[in-house]
Enzyme design. Structure first.
Site, PDB file in Angstrom:
ATOM      1  N   THR A  14       0.890  -1.325  -0.087  1.00  0.00           N
ATOM      2  CA  THR A  14      -0.076   0.107   0.163  1.00  0.00           C
ATOM      3  C   THR A  14       0.724   1.321   0.105  1.00  0.00           C
ATOM      4  O   THR A  14       2.389   1.347   0.304  1.00  0.00           O
ATOM      5  CB  THR A  14      -1.098  -0.355   1.167  1.00  0.00           C
ATOM      6  OG1 THR A  14      -0.128   0.042   2.727  1.00  0.00           O
ATOM      7  CG2 THR A  14      -1.601  -1.550   1.019  1.00  0.00           C
ATOM      8  N   ASP A  15       0.239   2.672  -0.484  1.00  0.00           N
ATOM      9  CA  ASP A  15       1.045   3.849  -0.207  1.00  0.00           C
ATOM     10  C   ASP A  15       0.362   3.936   0.848  1.00  0.00           C
ATOM     11  O   ASP A  15      -0.137   3.968   1.921  1.00  0.00           O
ATOM     12  CB  ASP A  15       0.658   4.439  -2.040  1.00  0.00           C
ATOM     13  CG  ASP A  15      -0.791   4.623  -1.977  1.00  0.00           C
ATOM     14  OD1 ASP A  15      -1.740   4.745  -0.607  1.00  0.00           O
ATOM     15  OD2 ASP A  15      -1.036   5.415  -2.892  1.00  0.00           O
ATOM     16  N   LEU A  16       0.317   5.612   1.210  1.00  0.00           N
ATOM     17  CA  LEU A  16       0.607   6.530   1.649  1.00  0.00           C
ATOM     18  C   LEU A  16      -1.277   6.788   2.277  1.00  0.00           C
ATOM     19  O   LEU A  16      -1.897   6.559   3.770  1.00  0.00           O
ATOM     20  CB  LEU A  16       1.252   7.990   1.718  1.00  0.00           C
ATOM     21  CG  LEU A  16       1.253   8.868   2.836  1.00  0.00           C
ATOM     22  CD1 LEU A  16       1.690   8.334   4.095  1.00  0.00           C
ATOM     23  CD2 LEU A  16       1.713  10.126   2.586  1.00  0.00           C
ATOM     24  N   ILE A  19      -4.229   2.351   0.073  1.00  0.00           N
ATOM     25  CA  ILE A  19      -4.489   1.634  -0.805  1.00  0.00           C
ATOM     26  C   ILE A  19      -3.203   1.144  -1.725  1.00  0.00           C
ATOM     27  O   ILE A  19      -2.080   1.063  -1.633  1.00  0.00           O
ATOM     28  CB  ILE A  19      -5.500   2.842  -2.382  1.00  0.00           C
ATOM     29  CG1 ILE A  19      -4.505   3.642  -2.554  1.00  0.00           C
ATOM     30  CG2 ILE A  19      -6.720   3.460  -1.079  1.00  0.00           C
ATOM     31  CD1 ILE A  19      -5.502   4.450  -3.291  1.00  0.00           C
TER      32      ILE A  19
END
Length: 135
Positions: A14-16, A19
């Protein structure tokens, strides 16, 4: 027949925003393609060692439709769209339940030991084209 491969979304995927980072969908479908080929009975390590042949992605057309999130259990579906002596075209989808989150059409080619294009291995063409090949 459709080949199915389960994928769990881990924190590292996931990213920040929490997601799945867009490039990780490509990793998910790569894993599924590797398992599809394995399930067809093609040993990619032996193929490289004995004949110097490896598979390479020539083209990807991708659509990002809806986000996946940490801890989601996803499924990658792989279907053979078309096979010729020189290329393999697959349709792949990443789903959460019945919802398609990502779809791609992937064109694979075979490369020889020096990186030149070669014909797909005959055994792959035979088993991939068989009616029950992708299941």
């Amino acid at each position: 027949m459709t080949h199915r491969f389960p994928v769990r979304v881990y924190y590292e995927d996931t990213d920040l925003a929490g997601i799945v980072y867009y490039a990780n969908y490509l990793k998910f479908i790569e894993r599924a393609r590797s398992e599809w080929v394995r399930d067809l009975g093609v040993d990619q390590v032996r193929l490289k060692a004995e004949r110097g042949v490896v598979f390479a992605v020539r083209r990807v057309e991708a659509d990002y439709l809806s986000p996946a999130r940490f801890d989601d259990l996803l499924e990658v579906e792989t279907d053979l769209a078309r096979i010729t002596p020189a290329r393999l075209i697959l349709d792949q989808r990443v789903l959460r339940g019945e919802t398609v989150l990502f779809s791609a059409r992937v064109t694979l080619v075979a490369l020889g030991a020096t990186g030149q294009p070669v014909r797909l291995p005959a055994e792959l063409c035979q088993v991939a084209a068989a009616p029950s090949a992708a299941g």
